[in-house]
Design an enzyme around this catalytic site. Structure first.
Site, PDB file in Angstrom:
ATOM      1  N   SER A 141       0.802  -1.229   0.000  1.00  0.00           N
ATOM      2  CA  SER A 141       0.000   0.000   0.000  1.00  0.00           C
ATOM      3  C   SER A 141       0.834   1.277   0.000  1.00  0.00           C
ATOM      4  O   SER A 141       0.497   2.221  -0.734  1.00  0.00           O
ATOM      5  CB  SER A 141      -0.965  -0.009   1.188  1.00  0.00           C
ATOM      6  OG  SER A 141      -1.900  -1.047   1.012  1.00  0.00           O
ATOM      7  N   LYS A 145      -9.768  -5.300  10.568  1.00  0.00           N
ATOM      8  CA  LYS A 145     -10.881  -4.678   9.837  1.00  0.00           C
ATOM      9  C   LYS A 145     -12.185  -4.639  10.647  1.00  0.00           C
ATOM     10  O   LYS A 145     -12.972  -3.707  10.516  1.00  0.00           O
ATOM     11  CB  LYS A 145     -11.115  -5.397   8.503  1.00  0.00           C
ATOM     12  CG  LYS A 145     -10.000  -5.152   7.484  1.00  0.00           C
ATOM     13  CD  LYS A 145     -10.332  -5.802   6.153  1.00  0.00           C
ATOM     14  CE  LYS A 145      -9.159  -5.711   5.197  1.00  0.00           C
ATOM     15  NZ  LYS A 145      -9.468  -6.282   3.868  1.00  0.00           N
ATOM     16  N   TYR A 187      -2.954 -12.837  -3.881  1.00  0.00           N
ATOM     17  CA  TYR A 187      -2.049 -12.472  -4.972  1.00  0.00           C
ATOM     18  C   TYR A 187      -0.631 -12.857  -4.577  1.00  0.00           C
ATOM     19  O   TYR A 187      -0.340 -13.142  -3.420  1.00  0.00           O
ATOM     20  CB  TYR A 187      -2.150 -10.976  -5.302  1.00  0.00           C
ATOM     21  CG  TYR A 187      -1.788 -10.084  -4.148  1.00  0.00           C
ATOM     22  CD1 TYR A 187      -2.776  -9.609  -3.285  1.00  0.00           C
ATOM     23  CD2 TYR A 187      -0.468  -9.709  -3.903  1.00  0.00           C
ATOM     24  CE1 TYR A 187      -2.459  -8.806  -2.217  1.00  0.00           C
ATOM     25  CE2 TYR A 187      -0.138  -8.900  -2.843  1.00  0.00           C
ATOM     26  CZ  TYR A 187      -1.135  -8.445  -2.000  1.00  0.00           C
ATOM     27  OH  TYR A 187      -0.810  -7.647  -0.940  1.00  0.00           O
ATOM     28  N   GLY A 195      -5.523 -11.587  -7.230  1.00  0.00           N
ATOM     29  CA  GLY A 195      -6.087 -10.414  -6.565  1.00  0.00           C
ATOM     30  C   GLY A 195      -5.247  -9.152  -6.606  1.00  0.00           C
ATOM     31  O   GLY A 195      -5.579  -8.188  -5.913  1.00  0.00           O
TER      32      GLY A 195
END
Ligand code: ATR
Length: 278
Positions: A17, A69, A226, A246
């Site tokens: 990220s 999350k 991924y 992914g």
């Protein structure tokens, strides 16, 4: 004055990220910083507090990844409808002392399917494998695309049945198809145009017991993981499906978060190409 962002997770060292958002920022001329923060397994809220306090008014938002999350969902004082449906938050916005929770995972998947893979979920028979957090996060965005069918299949059949019922009862799903739940053996005799693997089986190298005939001609098989060739991908390819991992979803969910924060939608193709090159 550089606006500050971060991604919180545990582990976090592998996170792509920071690189993705740095590429988005350079491309769009946005003055932001974005760092990866390893939060203690029991210290997520404290880590967010520390980040905000240390940013002297410049903390604008954060991404949240495994295993925080659900905790991020609880931390948010206000949540978007897609976060409510997902029961999880991967994108936080810090606005005037308030924490707002969103979930861009499902939008990222749908965008990857439609724009990068040319696989519009509309009218397709979709099989979603798994009934954990990863599956839950993409159900509403997929339903809103108007598939012909959405079957949720899981090793533990009851979990799939419960999840399907929950979404069938959502007011937003009153029009269109109602999701169905099943165990793997019940898939015999059913063919699908899009099969999405949202199980974590690939992490342990396990194969999924999908019956022969699951993949219709020209089916797309989508692995949400991924960076590795999973047994699901190998089997799907052997069965004639077109296979994707992914990575596109990762970049697209990041682009959606960038849009939520900055109001600008970055071009994802060059960023995806840069990641794949590496
Ligand atoms: P996530 O947040 O990644 O979805 P999770 O909530 O732990 O993680 O859910 C993992 C999912 O992968 C579940 O659907 C799980 O099936 P069960 O509900 O039966 O446990 C599925 N899963 C994990 N390992 C699997 C395997 N070897 N074969 C089939 N399904 C598997």
């Amino acid at each position: 004055m550089t606006d500050r962002y971060a991604v919180f997770g545990n582990p976090i060292g592998h996170s792509k990220s920071p690189r993705i958002h740095a590429l988005f920022a350079a491309q769009t001329g946005q003055d932001i910083s974005y760092q990866a923060i390893l939060a203690d397994k029991h210290g997520f809220a404290a880590a967010v507090d520390t980040f905000i306090a240390a940013s002297t008014g410049l903390a604008r938002g954060a991404n949240v990844t495994v295993p925080f999350k659900e905790e991020a969902f609880r931390l948010a004082v206000q949540r978007t409808s897609r976060a409510e449906a997902a029961g999880a938050v991967n994108t936080l916005s810090f606005e005037a002392g308030r924490i707002i929770g969103d979930n861009t995972d499902g939008a990222g998947l749908v965008r990857d399917l439609k724009h990068n893979l040319g696989c519009d979920p509309a009218g397709r028979r979709i099989l979603l494998l798994g009934a954990g957090g990863a599956a839950r996060g993409v159900i509403l965005p997929l339903l809103l695309e108007g598939p012909a069918k959405l079957m949720i299949a899981n090793r533990t059949e009851e979990t799939a049945a419960r999840l399907a019922l929950e979404f069938a009862r959502l007011p937003g799903c009153a029009v269109g198809v109602k999701p169905e739940g099943a165990g793997f053996p019940q898939l015999a005799g059913c063919a699908f145009d899009l099969v999405i693997n949202a199980t974590s089986a690939g992490l342990s190298g396990a194969a999924l017991p999908l019956p022969a005939g699951t993949y219709a001609p020209r089916c797309v098989a989508y692995e949400m993981l991924y960076g590795r060739e999973t047994a699901f991908m190998t089997h799907a390819r052997a069965a004639g499906a077109r296979v994707a991992d992914g990575m596109g979803m990762l970049v697209e969910q990041a682009a959606e978060a960038f849009f939520v924060w900055r109001g600008i939608r970055p071009h994802t193709a060059p960023v995806l190409a840069a990641l794949k090159e590496k």
